[in-house]
Design a protein around this motif. Structure first.
Motif, PDB file in Angstrom:
ATOM      1  N   HIS A  12       0.847  -1.196   0.000  1.00 10.73           N
ATOM      2  CA  HIS A  12       0.000   0.000   0.000  1.00 10.73           C
ATOM      3  C   HIS A  12       0.884   1.248   0.000  1.00 10.73           C
ATOM      4  N   VAL A  13       0.491   2.261  -0.756  1.00  5.47           N
ATOM      5  CA  VAL A  13       1.228   3.519  -0.808  1.00  5.47           C
ATOM      6  C   VAL A  13       0.256   4.653  -0.486  1.00  5.47           C
ATOM      7  N   ALA A  14       0.630   5.500   0.473  1.00  3.09           N
ATOM      8  CA  ALA A  14      -0.274   6.587   0.879  1.00  3.09           C
ATOM      9  C   ALA A  14       0.516   7.841   1.205  1.00  3.09           C
ATOM     10  N   GLN A  15       0.025   8.984   0.742  1.00  2.00           N
ATOM     11  CA  GLN A  15       0.647  10.273   1.084  1.00  2.00           C
ATOM     12  C   GLN A  15      -0.215  11.054   2.064  1.00  2.00           C
ATOM     13  N   ALA A  16      -1.504  11.211   1.746  1.00  3.85           N
ATOM     14  CA  ALA A  16      -2.388  12.022   2.579  1.00  3.85           C
ATOM     15  C   ALA A  16      -2.808  11.245   3.811  1.00  3.85           C
ATOM     16  N   ALA A  17      -2.709  11.884   4.979  1.00  2.00           N
ATOM     17  CA  ALA A  17      -3.139  11.231   6.217  1.00  2.00           C
ATOM     18  C   ALA A  17      -4.627  11.516   6.424  1.00  2.00           C
ATOM     19  N   GLY A  18      -5.068  11.792   7.644  1.00  3.99           N
ATOM     20  CA  GLY A  18      -6.471  12.112   7.891  1.00  3.99           C
ATOM     21  C   GLY A  18      -7.376  10.928   7.585  1.00  3.99           C
ATOM     22  N   GLY A  19      -8.409  11.184   6.751  1.00  2.87           N
ATOM     23  CA  GLY A  19      -9.387  10.148   6.425  1.00  2.87           C
ATOM     24  C   GLY A  19      -8.779   8.949   5.724  1.00  2.87           C
ATOM     25  N   VAL A  20      -7.763   9.176   4.880  1.00  2.00           N
ATOM     26  CA  VAL A  20      -7.101   8.069   4.178  1.00  2.00           C
ATOM     27  C   VAL A  20      -6.402   7.154   5.179  1.00  2.00           C
ATOM     28  N   ILE A  39       2.084  -4.462   3.369  1.00  2.00           N
ATOM     29  CA  ILE A  39       3.239  -3.587   3.569  1.00  2.00           C
ATOM     30  C   ILE A  39       2.756  -2.170   3.313  1.00  2.00           C
ATOM     31  N   LEU A  40       3.155  -1.229   4.160  1.00  2.00           N
ATOM     32  CA  LEU A  40       2.747   0.163   3.966  1.00  2.00           C
ATOM     33  C   LEU A  40       3.958   1.041   3.701  1.00  2.00           C
ATOM     34  N   VAL A  41       3.913   1.770   2.592  1.00  2.00           N
ATOM     35  CA  VAL A  41       4.882   2.821   2.289  1.00  2.00           C
ATOM     36  C   VAL A  41       4.105   4.132   2.343  1.00  2.00           C
ATOM     37  N   CYS A  42       4.508   5.020   3.238  1.00  2.00           N
ATOM     38  CA  CYS A  42       3.685   6.207   3.483  1.00  2.00           C
ATOM     39  C   CYS A  42       4.547   7.447   3.707  1.00  2.00           C
ATOM     40  N   SER A  43       3.883   8.577   3.791  1.00  2.00           N
ATOM     41  CA  SER A  43       4.561   9.850   4.009  1.00  2.00           C
ATOM     42  C   SER A  43       4.902  10.028   5.488  1.00  2.00           C
ATOM     43  N   LYS A  62       9.703  10.519   1.866  1.00  2.00           N
ATOM     44  CA  LYS A  62       9.252  11.912   1.786  1.00  2.00           C
ATOM     45  C   LYS A  62       8.299  12.087   0.611  1.00  2.00           C
ATOM     46  N   MET A  63       7.041  12.408   0.939  1.00  2.00           N
ATOM     47  CA  MET A  63       6.034  12.733  -0.064  1.00  2.00           C
ATOM     48  C   MET A  63       5.294  13.970   0.416  1.00  2.00           C
ATOM     49  N   THR A  64       5.059  14.912  -0.469  1.00  2.00           N
ATOM     50  CA  THR A  64       4.375  16.149  -0.104  1.00  2.00           C
ATOM     51  C   THR A  64       3.075  16.285  -0.868  1.00  2.00           C
ATOM     52  N   ARG A  65       2.160  17.078  -0.316  1.00  2.00           N
ATOM     53  CA  ARG A  65       0.856  17.294  -0.963  1.00  2.00           C
ATOM     54  C   ARG A  65       1.007  18.054  -2.275  1.00  2.00           C
ATOM     55  N   PRO A  87       5.790  -7.227  -4.466  1.00  2.00           N
ATOM     56  CA  PRO A  87       4.393  -7.504  -4.094  1.00  2.00           C
ATOM     57  C   PRO A  87       3.604  -8.086  -5.271  1.00  2.00           C
ATOM     58  N   ASP A  88       2.543  -8.794  -4.950  1.00  2.00           N
ATOM     59  CA  ASP A  88       1.621  -9.259  -5.991  1.00  2.00           C
ATOM     60  C   ASP A  88       0.769  -8.089  -6.486  1.00  2.00           C
ATOM     61  N   ILE A  89       0.443  -7.197  -5.558  1.00  2.00           N
ATOM     62  CA  ILE A  89      -0.424  -6.056  -5.881  1.00  2.00           C
ATOM     63  C   ILE A  89       0.148  -4.801  -5.229  1.00  2.00           C
ATOM     64  N   VAL A  90       0.180  -3.713  -5.984  1.00  2.00           N
ATOM     65  CA  VAL A  90       0.510  -2.400  -5.441  1.00  2.00           C
ATOM     66  C   VAL A  90      -0.782  -1.596  -5.409  1.00  2.00           C
ATOM     67  N   TYR A  91      -1.103  -1.043  -4.243  1.00  2.00           N
ATOM     68  CA  TYR A  91      -2.377  -0.336  -4.049  1.00  2.00           C
ATOM     69  C   TYR A  91      -2.080   1.092  -3.605  1.00  2.00           C
ATOM     70  N   ALA A  92      -2.350   2.056  -4.484  1.00  2.00           N
ATOM     71  CA  ALA A  92      -2.081   3.472  -4.212  1.00  2.00           C
ATOM     72  C   ALA A  92      -3.330   4.163  -3.679  1.00  2.00           C
ATOM     73  N   HIS A  93      -3.171   4.899  -2.588  1.00  2.00           N
ATOM     74  CA  HIS A  93      -4.286   5.598  -1.940  1.00  2.00           C
ATOM     75  C   HIS A  93      -4.079   7.110  -2.023  1.00  2.00           C
ATOM     76  N   SER A  94      -5.019   7.827  -2.613  1.00  2.00           N
ATOM     77  CA  SER A  94      -5.062   9.281  -2.771  1.00  2.00           C
ATOM     78  C   SER A  94      -4.295   9.729  -4.013  1.00  2.00           C
ATOM     79  N   SER A  95      -4.595  10.950  -4.448  1.00  2.00           N
ATOM     80  CA  SER A  95      -4.143  11.441  -5.757  1.00  2.00           C
ATOM     81  C   SER A  95      -2.628  11.503  -5.889  1.00  2.00           C
TER      82      SER A  95
END
Length: 378
Positions: A12-20, A39-43, A62-65, A87-95
């Protein structure tokens, strides 16, 4: 002797926190641990301790809005991590994560899913930025197999903006952890903690103190409400870049003692339970996770008639809808609820039925598991 089935590994890949952030934690909590590895890769905005027991690896990059020169570096770093963990699947969350992930994943042998959690081009921003966001989404769409929309409105928006083909889009409605909430033991936050009298009429909102969530309209409506209901108090559960402006606006309107801003909290539902009326006055909204949270807390809801919200709130049935950027409409809706006990009971009973039936996160998890298994078998 039957061989143990190999777990499906999802990065999983995520930049925006909050609701995501809340969405991902609920998803990982209920995904079958025997069948899926996460597995989580995040900001830097995420907190490692929140994911203890939920992921096999927690990696921050490091990921910025904002769109800037760091994006290509982040994509390069992410590409190395994808190669490392295979990974078998990469899942990106948010723009932002969606753009970076699809660049990083070009040519690699895995399946790719993207969930924008609300299209960036639906935000209130300049025409130039709206155009830029649409172009980015169109260019990136071929580099993933599925785009998850968190509401039917999000799907229709993608189609009307010609982002991709209908076949690439799949609606999986957002959800909340109904079981965890119903199994809770008491509330650890009281009105006394916030210096709110027990007999006060409390109007509240949960959300980032930002342009999207219209805290300025909340304060303008609060002034009108306070003039009619002197005992009224107001709670904003959240933090954000407009906080100093909102505090100044409250001061200018004589609301300093009646306004309570909690800042970022881990237990927003504890504060929701203090509300008599719950508001979501968003100017744009891909789903509005606060809405099913209000529903399961049995709070009468006032929300704006924008984007996905009318798909969730049916005016006069499970909540009241008002025009965006309209404090007078909001004030009138609050007064309607204040003066009508039967209306409040009817709205909250229907809303509770709806959240149990439609917006339980365990339903969303089952739909994700079906998608993951289907992709992994191809």
């Amino acid at each position: 002797m039957r061989m143990t089935e190999k777990r499906i590994r999802i990065l999983h890949v995520a930049q925006a926190a909050g609701g995501v952030d809340r969405y991902i934690r609920m998803l990982l909590k209920y995904l079958n641990k025997e069948k899926f590895e996460n597995i989580l890769v995040c900001s830097q905005d995420f907190h490692r301790e929140d994911y203890n027991g939920l992921t096999s690896e927690f990696i921050q990059i490091k990921m910025t809005r904002a769109i800037n020169g760091n994006d290509l570096r982040a994509a390069g770093h992410l590409r190395e991590l994808i190669k490392l963990y295979r990974p078998d699947i990469v899942y990106a969350h948010s723009s932002k994560a969606g753009a970076i992930t699809r660049i990083a994943n070009i040519g690699l042998k895995n399946h790719c899913i993207y969930n924008p959690h609300g299209w960036a081009f639906n935000m209130q921003c300049s025409k130039k930025n709206k155009y830029l966001y649409r172009v980015i989404e169109k260019l990136a769409a071929p580099f993933c197999e599925k785009i998850i929309c968190i509401s039917e409105a999000e799907k229709q928006s993608a189609l009307s903006n010609h982002i991709c083909t209908r076949e690439k889009l799949q609606v999986i409605y957002n959800g909340v952890d109904v079981k965890e909430y119903e199994d809770r033991s008491g509330n650890n936050v009281t009105r006394q903690n916030l210096h709110i009298p027990d007999d006060a009429f409390v109007v509240g909102m949960v959300g980032r103190i930002s342009q999207q969530k219209a805290p300025d309209i909340f304060i303008k409506a609060a002034k009108l409400i306070k003039d009619r209901i002197p005992s009224a108090h107001f709670i904003i559960v959240g933090s954000g870049e407009m906080e100093s402006e909102i505090r100044k606006c409250a001061e200018d309107n004589g609301l300093t003692k009646a306004l309570h801003i909690t800042g970022w909290v881990k237990n927003p539902m504890s504060y929701v339970e203090l509300f008599d009326v719950a508001c979501l006055l968003s100017r744009w909204e891909g789903f509005g996770l606060a809405l099913p949270e209000y529903m399961m807390a049995e709070k009468p809801i006032i929300a704006t008639r924008v984007d996905a919200i009318p798909d969730i709130i049916y005016d006069g049935q499970n909540g009241l809808l008002v025009s965006p950027d309209n404090p007078v409409d909001t004030y009138k809706a609050v007064m309607k609820l204040y003066n009508d006990d039967d209306l409040r009971r009817g709205l909250t009973q229907k809303a509770l039925c709806d959240v149990r039936k439609k917006y339980d996160v365990r339903r969303a998890v089952k739909e994700h598991e079906q998608l993951f298994r289907g992709l992994a078998q191809t």
